[in-house]
Design an enzyme around this catalytic site. Structure first.
Site, PDB file in Angstrom:
ATOM      1  N   ASP A 193      37.167 -16.724   6.382  1.00  0.00           N
ATOM      2  CA  ASP A 193      36.096 -17.499   7.016  1.00  0.00           C
ATOM      3  C   ASP A 193      36.411 -17.541   8.522  1.00  0.00           C
ATOM      4  O   ASP A 193      37.534 -17.231   8.938  1.00  0.00           O
ATOM      5  CB  ASP A 193      36.090 -18.915   6.412  1.00  0.00           C
ATOM      6  N   ASP A 208      34.644 -20.138  11.250  1.00  0.00           N
ATOM      7  CA  ASP A 208      34.613 -21.481  11.847  1.00  0.00           C
ATOM      8  C   ASP A 208      35.509 -22.443  11.075  1.00  0.00           C
ATOM      9  O   ASP A 208      35.331 -22.644   9.872  1.00  0.00           O
ATOM     10  CB  ASP A 208      33.178 -22.011  11.878  1.00  0.00           C
ATOM     11  N   GLU A 250      34.174 -25.851  15.707  1.00  0.00           N
ATOM     12  CA  GLU A 250      33.017 -26.728  15.502  1.00  0.00           C
ATOM     13  C   GLU A 250      32.900 -27.832  16.551  1.00  0.00           C
ATOM     14  O   GLU A 250      31.897 -27.931  17.238  1.00  0.00           O
ATOM     15  CB  GLU A 250      33.037 -27.330  14.085  1.00  0.00           C
ATOM     16  N   GLY A 309      23.510 -23.174  11.548  1.00  0.00           N
ATOM     17  CA  GLY A 309      22.961 -23.936  12.665  1.00  0.00           C
ATOM     18  C   GLY A 309      21.466 -24.191  12.529  1.00  0.00           C
ATOM     19  O   GLY A 309      20.980 -25.289  12.827  1.00  0.00           O
ATOM     20  N   GLU A 369      19.710 -24.289   9.759  1.00  0.00           N
ATOM     21  CA  GLU A 369      19.525 -25.216   8.637  1.00  0.00           C
ATOM     22  C   GLU A 369      19.910 -26.636   9.056  1.00  0.00           C
ATOM     23  O   GLU A 369      19.285 -27.610   8.663  1.00  0.00           O
ATOM     24  CB  GLU A 369      20.389 -24.770   7.452  1.00  0.00           C
ATOM     25  N   LYS A 411      21.154 -21.761  21.730  1.00  0.00           N
ATOM     26  CA  LYS A 411      22.490 -22.287  21.389  1.00  0.00           C
ATOM     27  C   LYS A 411      23.508 -21.149  21.253  1.00  0.00           C
ATOM     28  O   LYS A 411      24.651 -21.263  21.707  1.00  0.00           O
ATOM     29  CB  LYS A 411      22.394 -23.125  20.105  1.00  0.00           C
ATOM     30  N   THR A 454      29.176 -17.911   7.580  1.00  0.00           N
ATOM     31  CA  THR A 454      27.749 -18.209   7.684  1.00  0.00           C
ATOM     32  C   THR A 454      27.294 -18.294   9.138  1.00  0.00           C
ATOM     33  O   THR A 454      26.135 -18.578   9.401  1.00  0.00           O
ATOM     34  CB  THR A 454      27.399 -19.536   6.981  1.00  0.00           C
ATOM     35  N   THR A 455      28.197 -18.053  10.063  1.00  0.00           N
ATOM     36  CA  THR A 455      27.774 -18.110  11.459  1.00  0.00           C
ATOM     37  C   THR A 455      27.136 -16.779  11.883  1.00  0.00           C
ATOM     38  O   THR A 455      27.080 -15.816  11.121  1.00  0.00           O
ATOM     39  CB  THR A 455      28.946 -18.510  12.383  1.00  0.00           C
TER      40      THR A 455
HETATM   41  C1  XBP Z   1      29.997 -22.280   9.776  1.00  0.00           C
HETATM   42  C2  XBP Z   1      28.674 -22.830   9.992  1.00  0.00           C
HETATM   43  C3  XBP Z   1      27.918 -22.401  11.146  1.00  0.00           C
HETATM   44  C4  XBP Z   1      28.382 -22.922  12.482  1.00  0.00           C
HETATM   45  C5  XBP Z   1      27.344 -22.665  13.529  1.00  0.00           C
HETATM   46  O1  XBP Z   1      30.381 -22.462   8.424  1.00  0.00           O
HETATM   47  O2  XBP Z   1      28.170 -23.602   9.197  1.00  0.00           O
HETATM   48  O3  XBP Z   1      26.607 -22.837  10.965  1.00  0.00           O
HETATM   49  O4  XBP Z   1      28.599 -24.317  12.406  1.00  0.00           O
HETATM   50  O5  XBP Z   1      26.972 -21.326  13.574  1.00  0.00           O
HETATM   51  P1  XBP Z   1      31.516 -21.547   7.761  1.00  0.00           P
HETATM   52  P2  XBP Z   1      25.454 -20.876  13.676  1.00  0.00           P
HETATM   53  O6  XBP Z   1      32.775 -21.778   8.518  1.00  0.00           O
HETATM   54  O7  XBP Z   1      31.625 -22.079   6.359  1.00  0.00           O
HETATM   55  O8  XBP Z   1      31.036 -20.128   7.779  1.00  0.00           O
HETATM   56  O9  XBP Z   1      24.789 -21.801  14.632  1.00  0.00           O
HETATM   57  O10 XBP Z   1      25.512 -19.455  14.178  1.00  0.00           O
HETATM   58  O11 XBP Z   1      24.863 -20.987  12.292  1.00  0.00           O
HETATM   59 MG    MG Z   2      34.568 -22.745   7.870  1.00  0.00          MG
END
Ligand code: XBP
Ligand code: MG
Length: 257
Positions: A10, A12, A19, A54, A56, A86, A124-125
């Site tokens: 993963d 983030d 975050e 982001g 969502e 963003k 998911t980013t």
């Molecule tokens: C990461 C996320 C992402 C980031 C923001 O989750 O949920 O939405 O917070 O990125 P994980 P975006 O670590 O479980 O992958 O704004 O590009 O979605």
């Molecule tokens: Mg994560």
């Protein structure tokens, strides 16, 4: 169990603490630039992290915090535009980056890469966010260390859905039992376990209290020779040599026995 063919990371919260001081201020800057009165402080953002993605996350927040003057038919475009803004702000933040990799990540990735363990990313980013993090911390070349980089650009169904892990395994041509996932959050472990993957958790300030039932190992961080880890739990934790202070290939071999 055998030593994994591939390790799937993963991004983030796992590779870096992005975050609180990365995504959160980038969202806030985008809101301010657009003249919207939303502001996500550290606490609010912690609650919003329950929603992955982001776009969502903004859509969810909007349910209780409508944007003045925004018509229902314009919401989709609003979200897309705000998210693009963003992402640009987030990427630009790395030009004078204070975002570092978490302890042990650089050491462990280099060790794995040199030893020939296959590597992948399942996040998911947005893809741009992964590229800028890797290139600013490990150099452009590090992008080639990962055979598969699966992001929101490829898979729109976000964690806790296992879809991004299923896709990564398919791209690697491997079964879940041949791989191991690294995660930091509840949504992350649910996604990884949903794909059938053994999972190592590195907790962070936002996820320390999350339910990590089913984790193979839970630690505070991967550790460094001068910054030993704390082992917090997990069903395989007792297989680790008691004097092991950080995760390396030998420790990983012990864990997989
Ligand atoms: C990461 C996320 C992402 C980031 C923001 O989750 O949920 O939405 O917070 O990125 P994980 P975006 O670590 O479980 O992958 O704004 O590009 O979605
Ligand atoms: Mg994560």
């Amino acid at each position: 169990m055998v030593f994994p063919e591939a390790l799937i990371f993963d991004v983030d919260g796992t590779l870096a603490d992005t975050e609180r001081d990365g995504h959160r201020p980038a969202f806030n800057q985008a809101f301010a630039d657009a003249g919207i009165s939303w502001h996500w402080d550290v606490e609010i953002y912690g609650r919003l992290l329950r929603i992955s993605g982001g776009k969502e996350r903004m859509r969810f927040y909007m349910e209780d915090h409508p944007v003045e003057g925004l018509q229902a038919q314009d919401i989709d475009n609003f979200i897309i535009n705000m998210h693009a803004a963003k992402t640009r702000i987030y990427v630009d933040m790395f030009a004078n980056s204070q975002i570092l990799l978490r302890p042990g990540i650089e050491r462990f990735l280099k060790e794995l890469n040199q030893q020939g363990t296959r590597l992948a990313i399942a996040t998911t980013t947005t893809r741009d966010n992964v590229d800028v993090l890797l290139s600013s911390t490990l150099g452009d070349e590090s992008l080639t260390w990962f055979e598969v980089i699966a992001t929101a650009n490829e898979i729109s169904d976000k964690k806790p859905s296992p879809a991004v892990y299923d896709y990564t395994l398919e791209q690697l041509g491997l079964k879940a039992e041949q791989c191991l996932a690294f995660e930091d959050s509840r949504n992350g472990i649910v996604a990884a376990l949903g794909a059938g993957l053994n999972t190592i958790i590195t907790v962070n300030d936002y996820t320390r209290e999350d339910d990590f039932s089913g984790a193979m190992l839970i630690v505070d961080q991967l550790g460094e020779p001068d910054k030993p880890w704390s082992v917090l739990g997990g069903w395989a934790a007792e297989k680790l040599p008691a004097d092991l202070e950080y995760l390396d290939l030998n420790g990983l071999s012990e864990l997989m026995k």
